[in-house]
Design a protein around this motif. Structure first.
Motif, PDB file in Angstrom:
ATOM      1  N   GLY A   1       0.821  -1.209   0.000  1.00 33.81           N
ATOM      2  CA  GLY A   1       0.000   0.000   0.000  1.00 33.81           C
ATOM      3  C   GLY A   1       0.850   1.253   0.000  1.00 33.81           C
ATOM      4  N   ASP A   2       2.109   1.124   0.436  1.00 32.07           N
ATOM      5  CA  ASP A   2       3.031   2.262   0.387  1.00 32.07           C
ATOM      6  C   ASP A   2       3.724   2.306  -0.975  1.00 32.07           C
ATOM      7  N   LYS A   3       4.119   3.484  -1.384  1.00 33.21           N
ATOM      8  CA  LYS A   3       4.840   3.647  -2.650  1.00 33.21           C
ATOM      9  C   LYS A   3       6.339   3.601  -2.385  1.00 33.21           C
ATOM     10  N   ILE A   4       7.035   2.707  -3.087  1.00 33.13           N
ATOM     11  CA  ILE A   4       8.488   2.577  -2.925  1.00 33.13           C
ATOM     12  C   ILE A   4       9.170   3.561  -3.872  1.00 33.13           C
ATOM     13  N   VAL A   5       9.811   4.572  -3.287  1.00 38.11           N
ATOM     14  CA  VAL A   5      10.485   5.603  -4.080  1.00 38.11           C
ATOM     15  C   VAL A   5      11.755   5.058  -4.710  1.00 38.11           C
ATOM     16  N   GLY A   6      12.460   4.205  -3.981  1.00 35.24           N
ATOM     17  CA  GLY A   6      13.706   3.667  -4.507  1.00 35.24           C
ATOM     18  C   GLY A   6      14.268   2.599  -3.597  1.00 35.24           C
ATOM     19  N   ILE A   7      15.257   1.870  -4.124  1.00 35.61           N
ATOM     20  CA  ILE A   7      15.983   0.848  -3.371  1.00 35.61           C
ATOM     21  C   ILE A   7      17.456   1.227  -3.384  1.00 35.61           C
ATOM     22  N   GLY A   8      18.056   1.310  -2.194  1.00 38.76           N
ATOM     23  CA  GLY A   8      19.474   1.624  -2.078  1.00 38.76           C
ATOM     24  C   GLY A   8      20.262   0.398  -1.680  1.00 38.76           C
ATOM     25  N   LEU A   9      21.542   0.370  -2.070  1.00 42.89           N
ATOM     26  CA  LEU A   9      22.354  -0.823  -1.858  1.00 42.89           C
ATOM     27  C   LEU A   9      23.672  -0.525  -1.171  1.00 42.89           C
ATOM     28  N   THR A  10      24.053  -1.446  -0.302  1.00 45.39           N
ATOM     29  CA  THR A  10      25.399  -1.458   0.260  1.00 45.39           C
ATOM     30  C   THR A  10      25.722  -2.904   0.605  1.00 45.39           C
ATOM     31  N   GLY A  11      26.976  -3.140   0.988  1.00 44.18           N
ATOM     32  CA  GLY A  11      27.355  -4.505   1.325  1.00 44.18           C
ATOM     33  C   GLY A  11      28.805  -4.605   1.718  1.00 44.18           C
ATOM     34  N   GLN A  12      29.187  -5.784   2.160  1.00 44.66           N
ATOM     35  CA  GLN A  12      30.577  -6.051   2.512  1.00 44.66           C
ATOM     36  C   GLN A  12      31.480  -5.783   1.310  1.00 44.66           C
ATOM     37  N   GLY A  13      32.701  -5.392   1.573  1.00 47.87           N
ATOM     38  CA  GLY A  13      33.625  -5.089   0.483  1.00 47.87           C
ATOM     39  C   GLY A  13      34.696  -6.147   0.322  1.00 47.87           C
ATOM     40  N   ASP A  14      35.534  -5.933  -0.696  1.00 47.57           N
ATOM     41  CA  ASP A  14      36.707  -6.765  -0.971  1.00 47.57           C
ATOM     42  C   ASP A  14      36.330  -8.193  -1.362  1.00 47.57           C
ATOM     43  N   GLY A  15      37.340  -9.047  -1.436  1.00 44.96           N
ATOM     44  CA  GLY A  15      37.119 -10.415  -1.857  1.00 44.96           C
ATOM     45  C   GLY A  15      37.132 -10.548  -3.371  1.00 44.96           C
ATOM     46  N   ALA A  16      36.801 -11.740  -3.854  1.00 47.05           N
ATOM     47  CA  ALA A  16      36.721 -12.028  -5.287  1.00 47.05           C
ATOM     48  C   ALA A  16      35.345 -12.611  -5.574  1.00 47.05           C
ATOM     49  N   TRP A  17      34.510 -11.838  -6.278  1.00 41.03           N
ATOM     50  CA  TRP A  17      33.129 -12.210  -6.590  1.00 41.03           C
ATOM     51  C   TRP A  17      33.031 -12.294  -8.116  1.00 41.03           C
ATOM     52  N   LEU A  18      33.287 -13.449  -8.654  1.00 36.96           N
ATOM     53  CA  LEU A  18      33.464 -13.619 -10.089  1.00 36.96           C
ATOM     54  C   LEU A  18      32.254 -14.291 -10.743  1.00 36.96           C
ATOM     55  N   ILE A  19      31.805 -13.707 -11.862  1.00 35.80           N
ATOM     56  CA  ILE A  19      30.697 -14.295 -12.624  1.00 35.80           C
ATOM     57  C   ILE A  19      31.121 -14.453 -14.081  1.00 35.80           C
ATOM     58  N   ASP A  20      30.414 -15.332 -14.814  1.00 37.31           N
ATOM     59  CA  ASP A  20      30.750 -15.569 -16.213  1.00 37.31           C
ATOM     60  C   ASP A  20      29.918 -14.673 -17.134  1.00 37.31           C
ATOM     61  N   GLU A  21      30.030 -14.914 -18.441  1.00 36.36           N
ATOM     62  CA  GLU A  21      29.319 -14.082 -19.419  1.00 36.36           C
ATOM     63  C   GLU A  21      27.811 -14.129 -19.220  1.00 36.36           C
ATOM     64  N   GLU A  22      27.299 -15.278 -18.763  1.00 36.96           N
ATOM     65  CA  GLU A  22      25.862 -15.424 -18.565  1.00 36.96           C
ATOM     66  C   GLU A  22      25.390 -14.874 -17.229  1.00 36.96           C
ATOM     67  N   GLY A  23      26.343 -14.423 -16.415  1.00 40.81           N
ATOM     68  CA  GLY A  23      25.969 -13.871 -15.122  1.00 40.81           C
ATOM     69  C   GLY A  23      25.903 -14.886 -14.007  1.00 40.81           C
ATOM     70  N   GLU A  24      26.446 -16.075 -14.229  1.00 41.09           N
ATOM     71  CA  GLU A  24      26.460 -17.108 -13.200  1.00 41.09           C
ATOM     72  C   GLU A  24      27.799 -17.090 -12.457  1.00 41.09           C
ATOM     73  N   PRO A  25      27.775 -17.294 -11.135  1.00 43.36           N
ATOM     74  CA  PRO A  25      29.037 -17.364 -10.386  1.00 43.36           C
ATOM     75  C   PRO A  25      29.901 -18.512 -10.894  1.00 43.36           C
ATOM     76  N   VAL A  26      31.200 -18.267 -11.046  1.00 43.57           N
ATOM     77  CA  VAL A  26      32.107 -19.322 -11.498  1.00 43.57           C
ATOM     78  C   VAL A  26      32.651 -20.138 -10.330  1.00 43.57           C
ATOM     79  N   ARG A  27      32.467 -19.629  -9.128  1.00 39.49           N
ATOM     80  CA  ARG A  27      32.905 -20.288  -7.906  1.00 39.49           C
ATOM     81  C   ARG A  27      32.269 -19.546  -6.735  1.00 39.49           C
ATOM     82  N   PRO A  28      32.335 -20.107  -5.524  1.00 45.38           N
ATOM     83  CA  PRO A  28      31.883 -19.336  -4.361  1.00 45.38           C
ATOM     84  C   PRO A  28      32.718 -18.058  -4.223  1.00 45.38           C
ATOM     85  N   ALA A  29      32.124 -17.021  -3.697  1.00 44.82           N
ATOM     86  CA  ALA A  29      32.875 -15.791  -3.454  1.00 44.82           C
ATOM     87  C   ALA A  29      33.885 -16.017  -2.335  1.00 44.82           C
TER      88      ALA A  29
END
Length: 503
Positions: free
Chosen positions: A68-96
């Motif tokens: 019933g409420d109007k969502i103006v926007g969604i903001g993002l943050t998260g943990q930094g660093d590490g290796a978060w790798l995905i392939d051409e199709e957007g699938e993870p190539v391994r666990p982060a």
């Protein structure tokens, strides 16, 4: 119809979505735990799909609670660093491999000795450690060449979440600063640094860099079905968690300082440019606001220490209020018990760098009580933050945030040790609040970050230093540092024994 903005925080051990009304009040919140898998050789990994599923569930629950409420926007943050790798199709190539990962400890030592660490510092302002992307990239390139060959993009945690929400592969200046971004020129990724590290090809994995409050991207149809939020809803760019918290705390102008105590610690201050940094042992992030940078130290001595002692002392069924009450039964100084809170498998990175850092107690005796051990952990964690405050020469009040600072005892120990007032936001969730602040600007609701931050701001609770404990805690603090410096001489051998035993 009321208007709300949602902040998403992809933390290390839990993710959450928080809905705020446009006066800054929390209307709904949902969080879900996400596990970290630790290996015998310092690995710390997370399932990227599991993190996305948890975020989607959080958004779905919050959307349902605010129907019933109007969502103006969604903001993002998260943990930094590490290796978060995905392939051409957007699938993870391994666990982060996340920021806690310590498998590359020997590589860090090599970089420090052969000059590569200095090259990274001179360009990015970053002191290297095992969980830094360039270090992990080299480690994985050697140990998992097929994985690297299948990788198309490196997306940090919040960027992975945005990709799943919008299909866009983007990042911001704060995340970019953790790889090859030149914080002194602000002109993008430094090709010469990549060449000096013999990883020119890694630049091809890095996404487009945008301002944290830059134009939003619309929520995809696929993500809309999964989250229950209308397609096209504005999704902001955001910042790394340690930087976005400043937006939620109102620490935006040059000279503003703040602290966070969560899975990791954080002590930071905003400077007009990188040339004014106060310590070669700090890390520096470009904010995207001209030449402004955030100089900070992030000791790896956070709340896992408290979780650990809770488990060791078999207090799992006790709530934190009861645990803290037990710790208060011991006096300042914990009857001579000193706890060194260097329990991270990745070692320590601030205010000193040592991949062999280990946790331990000193001063135990047959007269030591559980309450002494408990209080010593609260003190040890607080002292590491106080040491970073000293090194960064922070003046004035200490604005604090994060789950660890919900503890009155931690706030009191920090105030008594530093002699400074500690100001704690009455309403928690500063990280999600900061993400929401940026989202409002990205959605065009406010023109400036200052305006949006003022709109979502909350009151502060004050902890004044206790003059009767100031001198005592100054002495205890000095004993803590002397104990740590003495223990460092045996850390390499202890780390070696740990590795041998693991085999």
């Amino acid at each position: 119809m009321a208007e709300i903005v949602i902040g998403v925080d992809g933390g290390t051990t839990a993710v959450k979505a928080v809905a705020f009304d446009l006066d800054g009040k929390i209307k709904a919140l949902h969080h879900e735990s996400v596990p970290v898998q630790y290996g015998q050789n310092g690995e710390a990994e997370q399932n990227m799909d599991m993190i996305w599923e948890a975020v989607a569930n959080c958004l779905h629950e919050v959307a349902a609670a605010t129907r019933g409420d109007k969502i103006v926007g969604i903001g993002l943050t998260g943990q930094g660093d590490g290796a978060w790798l995905i392939d051409e199709e957007g699938e993870p190539v391994r666990p982060a491999a996340n920021w806690l990962d310590g498998r590359a400890a020997k590589r860090v030592q090599e970089w420090n000795s052969d000059g590569r660490a200095k090259k990274v510092l001179d360009v990015t302002g970053t002191t290297i450690f095992g969980g830094l992307f360039p270090v992990l990239y080299e480690e994985l390139r050697e140990s998992e060449p097929e994985t690297i060959s299948r990788s198309a993009t490196h997306l940090n945690c919040k960027d992975w979440i945005r990709f799943k929400l919008t299909g866009e592969r983007l990042t911001d200046y704060t995340e970019a600063s953790r790889s090859f971004f030149n914080i002194f020129t602000g002109e993008g990724f430094d090709e010469q640094l990549a060449k000096d590290l013999s990883m020119e090809e890694a630049l091809e994995l890095l996404p487009e860099v945008r301002h944290p409050a830059g134009p939003a991207v619309g929520l995809s149809e696929q993500a809309a079905k999964k989250t229950g939020i209308p397609a096209g809803t504005s999704v902001g760019v955001g910042m790394i968690d340690v930087a976005v918290t400043a937006m939620g705390l109102g620490a935006i102008e040059d000279g503003a300082s703040y602290l966070i105590l969560g899975t990791t610690g954080f002590v930071g201050t905003l400077l007009p440019d990188a040339k004014q940094r106060r310590s070669d042992l700090s890390m520096v992030l470009a904010t995207g606001n001209g030449k402004q940078v955030l100089e900070f130290m992030a000791p790896m001595t956070g709340t896992p220490n408290l979780d650990w002692i809770r488990m060791v002392l078999r207090l799992d069924d006790a709530d934190w209020g009861e645990i803290e009450s037990r710790a208060r039964r011991a006096p300042a100084g914990s009857h001579g018990v000193v706890y060194l809170p260097y329990a991270s498998p990745g070692g320590e990175r601030a205010p000193f760098s040592d991949v062999n850092a280990s946790a331990s107690w000193q001063g135990l005796s047959l007269t030591t009580k559980k309450r002494d051990i408990l209080r010593s952990v609260y003190e040890g964690v607080s002292f590491t933050l106080a040491e970073c405050v000293d090194v960064l020469k922070i003046e004035g009040d200490l604005i604090v945030s994060g789950g660890g600072f919900r503890s009155d005892l931690v706030c009191e120990i920090l105030a008594d040790t530093t002699g400074k007032r500690v100001l704690r936001q009455d309403t928690p969730e500063a990280g999600a609040r900061g993400a929401a602040v940026l989202a409002l600007v990205s959605a065009g609701r406010y023109e400036t970050i200052e305006e949006a931050s003022g709109a979502l701001g909350t009151e502060m609770e004050i902890f004044d230093p206790n003059p009767e404990l100031r001198d005592r805690y100054q002495h205890i603090y000095e004993v803590f540092k002397k104990t740590r410096d003495a223990a460092r001489t045996v850390w390499p051998e202890l780390r070696e024994l740990r590795t041998v035993d693991a085999e």
